[in-house]
Design an enzyme around this catalytic site. Structure first.
Site, PDB file in Angstrom:
ATOM      1  N   GLY A  40       0.769  -1.243   0.000  1.00  0.00           N
ATOM      2  CA  GLY A  40       0.000   0.000   0.000  1.00  0.00           C
ATOM      3  C   GLY A  40       0.797   1.288   0.000  1.00  0.00           C
ATOM      4  O   GLY A  40       0.385   2.274  -0.601  1.00  0.00           O
ATOM      5  N   ASP A  95       0.265   3.483   4.188  1.00  0.00           N
ATOM      6  CA  ASP A  95      -0.706   4.236   3.387  1.00  0.00           C
ATOM      7  C   ASP A  95      -1.795   4.863   4.247  1.00  0.00           C
ATOM      8  O   ASP A  95      -2.146   6.014   4.079  1.00  0.00           O
ATOM      9  CB  ASP A  95      -1.311   3.346   2.278  1.00  0.00           C
ATOM     10  CG  ASP A  95      -1.855   2.013   2.796  1.00  0.00           C
ATOM     11  OD1 ASP A  95      -1.814   1.762   4.028  1.00  0.00           O
ATOM     12  OD2 ASP A  95      -2.325   1.214   1.965  1.00  0.00           O
ATOM     13  N   ASP A  98      -6.149   2.906   9.859  1.00  0.00           N
ATOM     14  CA  ASP A  98      -7.582   2.585   9.948  1.00  0.00           C
ATOM     15  C   ASP A  98      -7.871   2.085  11.364  1.00  0.00           C
ATOM     16  O   ASP A  98      -8.063   2.889  12.269  1.00  0.00           O
ATOM     17  CB  ASP A  98      -7.927   1.566   8.859  1.00  0.00           C
ATOM     18  CG  ASP A  98      -9.402   1.228   8.822  1.00  0.00           C
ATOM     19  OD1 ASP A  98     -10.195   1.955   9.437  1.00  0.00           O
ATOM     20  OD2 ASP A  98      -9.781   0.227   8.186  1.00  0.00           O
ATOM     21  N   LYS A 126      -7.851   7.764   9.127  1.00  0.00           N
ATOM     22  CA  LYS A 126      -9.320   7.704   9.195  1.00  0.00           C
ATOM     23  C   LYS A 126      -9.800   8.156  10.563  1.00  0.00           C
ATOM     24  O   LYS A 126      -9.274   7.697  11.579  1.00  0.00           O
ATOM     25  CB  LYS A 126      -9.804   6.262   8.970  1.00  0.00           C
ATOM     26  CG  LYS A 126      -9.972   5.910   7.522  1.00  0.00           C
ATOM     27  CD  LYS A 126     -10.722   4.594   7.361  1.00  0.00           C
ATOM     28  CE  LYS A 126     -10.536   4.065   5.949  1.00  0.00           C
ATOM     29  NZ  LYS A 126     -11.131   2.733   5.777  1.00  0.00           N
ATOM     30  N   PHE A 147     -14.203   3.755   2.670  1.00  0.00           N
ATOM     31  CA  PHE A 147     -13.193   2.914   2.030  1.00  0.00           C
ATOM     32  C   PHE A 147     -12.638   3.616   0.795  1.00  0.00           C
ATOM     33  O   PHE A 147     -13.376   3.932  -0.132  1.00  0.00           O
ATOM     34  CB  PHE A 147     -13.753   1.545   1.661  1.00  0.00           C
ATOM     35  CG  PHE A 147     -12.673   0.563   1.338  1.00  0.00           C
ATOM     36  CD1 PHE A 147     -12.000  -0.113   2.349  1.00  0.00           C
ATOM     37  CD2 PHE A 147     -12.292   0.341   0.018  1.00  0.00           C
ATOM     38  CE1 PHE A 147     -10.972  -0.996   2.058  1.00  0.00           C
ATOM     39  CE2 PHE A 147     -11.257  -0.548  -0.276  1.00  0.00           C
ATOM     40  CZ  PHE A 147     -10.606  -1.216   0.749  1.00  0.00           C
ATOM     41  N   VAL A 148     -11.343   3.879   0.806  1.00  0.00           N
ATOM     42  CA  VAL A 148     -10.731   4.635  -0.280  1.00  0.00           C
ATOM     43  C   VAL A 148      -9.772   3.773  -1.097  1.00  0.00           C
ATOM     44  O   VAL A 148      -9.224   2.792  -0.593  1.00  0.00           O
ATOM     45  CB  VAL A 148      -9.982   5.878   0.260  1.00  0.00           C
ATOM     46  CG1 VAL A 148     -10.962   6.926   0.757  1.00  0.00           C
ATOM     47  CG2 VAL A 148      -9.002   5.503   1.356  1.00  0.00           C
ATOM     48  N   ASP A 154      -5.649  -0.192  -2.328  1.00  0.00           N
ATOM     49  CA  ASP A 154      -6.308  -1.141  -3.227  1.00  0.00           C
ATOM     50  C   ASP A 154      -7.670  -1.580  -2.734  1.00  0.00           C
ATOM     51  O   ASP A 154      -8.007  -1.445  -1.558  1.00  0.00           O
ATOM     52  CB  ASP A 154      -5.453  -2.397  -3.365  1.00  0.00           C
ATOM     53  CG  ASP A 154      -5.482  -3.245  -2.089  1.00  0.00           C
ATOM     54  OD1 ASP A 154      -5.127  -2.714  -1.020  1.00  0.00           O
ATOM     55  OD2 ASP A 154      -5.880  -4.420  -2.156  1.00  0.00           O
ATOM     56  N   ARG A 160      -4.600   0.464  -7.355  1.00  0.00           N
ATOM     57  CA  ARG A 160      -3.440   1.055  -6.680  1.00  0.00           C
ATOM     58  C   ARG A 160      -2.797   2.153  -7.514  1.00  0.00           C
ATOM     59  O   ARG A 160      -2.178   3.072  -6.996  1.00  0.00           O
ATOM     60  CB  ARG A 160      -2.380  -0.019  -6.397  1.00  0.00           C
ATOM     61  CG  ARG A 160      -2.768  -1.020  -5.317  1.00  0.00           C
ATOM     62  CD  ARG A 160      -1.521  -1.783  -4.870  1.00  0.00           C
ATOM     63  NE  ARG A 160      -1.815  -2.994  -4.129  1.00  0.00           N
ATOM     64  CZ  ARG A 160      -2.046  -3.044  -2.817  1.00  0.00           C
ATOM     65  NH1 ARG A 160      -2.038  -1.932  -2.115  1.00  0.00           N
ATOM     66  NH2 ARG A 160      -2.276  -4.189  -2.215  1.00  0.00           N
TER      67      ARG A 160
HETATM   68  P1  IMP Z   1      -5.467  -1.181   9.886  1.00  0.00           P
HETATM   69  O1  IMP Z   1      -4.614  -2.299  10.362  1.00  0.00           O
HETATM   70  O2  IMP Z   1      -6.918  -1.436  10.091  1.00  0.00           O
HETATM   71  O3  IMP Z   1      -5.041   0.179  10.427  1.00  0.00           O
HETATM   72  O4  IMP Z   1      -5.371  -1.141   8.332  1.00  0.00           O
HETATM   73  C1  IMP Z   1      -4.212  -0.894   7.730  1.00  0.00           C
HETATM   74  C2  IMP Z   1      -4.187  -1.450   6.337  1.00  0.00           C
HETATM   75  O5  IMP Z   1      -5.485  -1.795   5.826  1.00  0.00           O
HETATM   76  C3  IMP Z   1      -3.652  -0.370   5.443  1.00  0.00           C
HETATM   77  O6  IMP Z   1      -2.265  -0.451   5.363  1.00  0.00           O
HETATM   78  C4  IMP Z   1      -4.364  -0.670   4.137  1.00  0.00           C
HETATM   79  O7  IMP Z   1      -3.598  -1.574   3.376  1.00  0.00           O
HETATM   80  C5  IMP Z   1      -5.672  -1.310   4.522  1.00  0.00           C
HETATM   81  N1  IMP Z   1      -6.784  -0.327   4.509  1.00  0.00           N
HETATM   82  C6  IMP Z   1      -7.397   0.250   5.544  1.00  0.00           C
HETATM   83  N2  IMP Z   1      -8.363   1.101   5.165  1.00  0.00           N
HETATM   84  C7  IMP Z   1      -8.353   1.063   3.817  1.00  0.00           C
HETATM   85  C8  IMP Z   1      -9.120   1.729   2.803  1.00  0.00           C
HETATM   86  O8  IMP Z   1     -10.011   2.570   3.047  1.00  0.00           O
HETATM   87  N3  IMP Z   1      -8.819   1.417   1.518  1.00  0.00           N
HETATM   88  C9  IMP Z   1      -7.845   0.525   1.182  1.00  0.00           C
HETATM   89  N4  IMP Z   1      -7.111  -0.113   2.083  1.00  0.00           N
HETATM   90  C10 IMP Z   1      -7.357   0.151   3.396  1.00  0.00           C
HETATM   91 MG    MG Z   2      -4.423  -3.257   1.378  1.00  0.00          MG
END
Ligand code: IMP
Ligand code: MG
Length: 169
Positions: A40, A95, A98, A126, A147-148, A154, A160
């Site tokens: 990402g 990237d 979340d 986010k 969701f972006v 991706d 991407r």
């Molecule tokens: P987390 O562990 O929930 O913080 O998510 C981190 C990973 O989930 C990021 O590095 C992204 O690869 C993916 N991710 C989280 N939100 C999004 C989104 O809105 N679009 C695409 N990928 C996301």
């Molecule tokens: Mg991803």
């Protein structure tokens, strides 16, 4: 699928320049070991690192907590940095922040390599509640909990290479 533009290419270019100036100012005198979270953060990191005046080396780490557009709670490490990070000043680049599960797990893992410091940089943050009290040191843009895709992000590995950030819907 339809994509609504959320952050334009030019806005990303400008914001990257601001982030680079901020990082240069704060790392003054040190050199940066960037650890890029793949896949990402590849595109963001490639642009950002080229704007820095601070000396940089970089490596990659891969972890995953997503299947489709759903976050899962377990973070799987898939590939690890090859270089010795002991005593290094790490700039961890991802990237998006979340749930924070990924960045939390990777930060914990990297601490085990005994770096001197770890700073985190994310393109997007986010606005949402989190299990971890986690803030990135450098944030490109704050966004709503949608969701972006694009600019590295991706949906099932697609989109991407979009030059802007869009909302899938
Ligand atoms: P987390 O562990 O929930 O913080 O998510 C981190 C990973 O989930 C990021 O590095 C992204 O690869 C993916 N991710 C989280 N939100 C999004 C989104 O809105 N679009 C695409 N990928 C996301
Ligand atoms: Mg991803």
């Amino acid at each position: 699928m339809k994509i609504r533009k959320l952050i334009a290419k030019q806005a990303i270019v400008r914001r990257n320049q601001e982030l680079a100036r901020q990082i240069d100012a704060e790392f003054r005198g040190a050199s940066i070991t960037a650890v890029i979270v793949t896949n990402g953060a590849i595109i963001f990191a490639a642009d950002l690192l080229r704007l820095l005046n601070t000396p940089v080396t970089f490596d990659t780490i891969s972890a995953s907590s997503y299947a489709g557009s759903q976050s899962t709670n377990t973070v799987t490490m898939r590939s690890l940095p090859k270089s010795d990070l002991k005593g290094h000043d790490i700039l961890l680049i991802d990237d998006i922040l979340d749930t924070g599960n990924t960045l939390h797990a990777i930060t914990q893992f990297l601490r085990g390599r005994r770096p001197r410091s770890i700073k985190t940089c994310v393109l997007l943050n986010k606005r949402r509640p989190r299990r971890w009290r986690l803030r990135a040191d450098y944030v490109g843009f704050e966004i709503d909990d949608v969701f972006v895709v694009g600019y590295g992000l991706d949906y099932n590995e697609s989109y991407r290479n979009l030059p802007y950030i869009g909302v899938l819907g």
